[in-house]
Design an enzyme around this catalytic site. Structure first.
Site, mmCIF file in Angstrom:
data_model
loop_
_atom_site.group_PDB
_atom_site.id
_atom_site.type_symbol
_atom_site.label_atom_id
_atom_site.label_comp_id
_atom_site.label_asym_id
_atom_site.label_seq_id
_atom_site.Cartn_x
_atom_site.Cartn_y
_atom_site.Cartn_z
ATOM 1 N N ASP A 26 -59.651 21.017 65.691
ATOM 2 C CA ASP A 26 -59.407 21.500 64.348
ATOM 3 C C ASP A 26 -59.020 22.962 64.379
ATOM 4 O OD1 ASP A 26 -59.528 22.034 61.627
ATOM 5 O OD2 ASP A 26 -61.106 20.576 61.349
ATOM 6 N N ASP A 28 -50.325 23.437 58.450
ATOM 7 C CA ASP A 28 -51.441 22.578 58.828
ATOM 8 C C ASP A 28 -50.951 21.392 59.647
ATOM 9 O OD1 ASP A 28 -53.742 21.126 59.060
ATOM 10 O OD2 ASP A 28 -53.807 20.474 56.979
#
Length: 482
Positions: A95, A312
């Site tokens: 992440d 992202d």
């Protein structure tokens, strides 16, 4: 999103190193999340994944890092790491916006005991590791994580606890431990050996919501965000690496490259990261379609609360404010008035027998410092069996909080080398063949090394390291020798 495992998401991961007086390359084994052809065809799962992820982002959760960006393939990945002495294998999502690494612990309540992803889950046992130690609330890591004031810290023996509630209602809580994290260190061309680094991470004692589900269960998440408690920051503060990493997601062969270190080839332009943001925010200045600049309201590009542009790679698709979405749609299809659209699993799709790159315009996003992001028709029009589907999504239909946010996901980032330079607070990218290689420089010796990619495998890992290396997550440059 500040620490978060997106149960539906994918990911490839990266590496580390730790080796005095030599250049270290870290390699992690990365897997497909979806394996079967039937699963790949369920493209509605992509949107469901992105919706959950979007909710968490807006709630300060995190930014995962992904693999194959083709929506029709749902090529989502996760990584395998080793933890403890003796080392045990754990499957974690990587992440890019998270602040910590955490894995499910042996005493966990509501932690999944099995996974429908075809992997064997492992619960971490702090007492079963010879190298693991408990982190107390008065230690520097705990003080840093809580900003200097640790709630419930009554004595020097009190464990340092963490608790995270995500926007979709899922949650994780537990306590911090320090142990060795293992990975494969590259010692030469196609040669590796086991290496490890001491890392402080969360021992998950209780999971709630999607994190307790077995349908998409993994062992945890590996945070790669900007805070002092992140995996990358811990390595950098120890003088092992610079806070610079890059990824190249291959939509042609699958897999790609993930590296830590200064990329010297290819060269690329950069744009500033917006300061004091939890995500990788940048300043978008305009959008062109087919060479024409769209006439959009200037306030659409402002950065602020629930506004702005986020890069992202953990989001599969790309979400645009409604005004931008409608303007792009109109320009993309203006020369095709006879196209008949049909809804396929909530996507707008159509039949087209000619070359889409010849028949549709390129979309270009313009950023501060004259950095551009070119999105070709084969990027935003993905093939689903015989149809082509429009990959850009109307963010206004996703959630009230996200309706004014530009969320740039794998749809526009795949087949590009993206570099996150946290040392200089800039991000950059360039179109690139992600099945090739890049060159990274050792800051100490100035030596330049080639780092290559590995193709995605379709089966699960065998004992042979070479059989299923999805990605060469590489180069951990020794920034300071011990």
């Amino acid at each position: 999103m500040a620490l978060k495992l997106f149960p539906s998401l994918f990911l490839l991961f990266l590496l580390n190193f730790l080796v005095p007086c030599v250049l270290g390359f870290g390699v992690f084994e990365v897997k497909h999340k979806f394996l079967t052809h039937a699963q790949r065809r369920n493209i509605h799962l992509l949107r469901a994944h992105d919706v959950r992820r979007h909710d968490r982002m807006l709630s300060a959760v995190d930014l995962p890092l992904g693999g194959n960006g083709l929506p029709s393939e749902t090529g989502l990945y996760f990584a395998q790491i080793g933890i403890g002495t003796p080392s045990k294998d754990y499957y974690v999502q990587v992440d890019t916006g998270s602040d910590i690494l955490w894995v499910n612990c042996v005493s966990c309540s509501r932690c999944p005991k099995k996974s429908d992803l075809g992997i064997e889950l492992t619960l971490y046992d702090p007492k079963g590791s010879q190298s693991g130690t408990l982190v107390t609330c008065e230690e520097s890591f705990c003080l840093s994580a809580f900003g200097g004031d640790v709630p419930g810290c009554t004595s020097s023996n009190t464990p340092c606890q963490y608790s995270v509630l995500y926007g979709d209602g899922s949650s994780t809580m537990g306590y911090f431990v320090t142990d060795l994290v293992q990975y494969n260190q590259v010692t030469g061309n196609s040669a590796t050996r086991t290496a490890n680094a001491s890392v402080t991470f969360g021992c998950g004692a209780q999971q709630g919501g999607d994190l307790g589900s077995s349908s998409e269960a993994l062992d945890g998440i590996l945070g790669f965000g900007q805070s002092n408690t992140s995996f990358l920051s811990q390595l950098a503060s120890a003088g092992k690496v610079k806070k610079v990493f890059s990824h190249c997601l291959d939509t042609v062969k699958g897999g790609g490259i993930f590296a830590i270190g200064d990329v010297v080839q290819p060269k690329m332009k950069t744009t500033p990261l917006v300061p004091d943001q939890q995500h990788y925010n940048v300043n978008l200045t305009g959008i062109e379609v087919g060479g024409s600049l769209l006439q959009l309201p200037s306030d659409l590009f402002e950065t602020g609360d629930k506004k702005g542009t986020i890069v992202d790679s953990g989001t599969t698709l790309t979400y645009l404010p409604e005004a931008a979405y409608k303007a792009i749609w109109q320009k993309v299809f203006q020369n095709h008035p006879d196209i008949s659209f049909q809804t396929v699993q909530e996507f707008s799709c159509f039949e087209y027998t000619e070359n889409i790159d010849d028949g549709f315009p390129e979309v270009v996003f313009n950023f501060e410092n004259n950095l551009t992001l070119h999105v070709h028709p084969h990027d935003y029009l993905f093939q689903n069996e015989k149809d082509y589907c429009f990959g850009f999504q109307n963010g206004g239909l996703q959630s009230k909080d996200g309706k004014d946010i530009f969320l740039l996901g794998d749809l526009v980032l795949s087949s590009k080398l993206v570099v996150y330079d946290l040392e200089n607070q800039v991000i950059g990218w360039t179109d690139y063949n992600c099945s090739s290689s890049i060159k990274v420089q050792d800051d100490k010796t100035n030596a330049i090394y080639t780092v290559g990619a590995h193709n995605v495998g379709s089966a699960w890992r065998s004992e042979s390291q070479n059989s299923l290396l999805l990605l060469l997550l590489t180069i951990v440059l020794i920034y300071m020798f011990i």
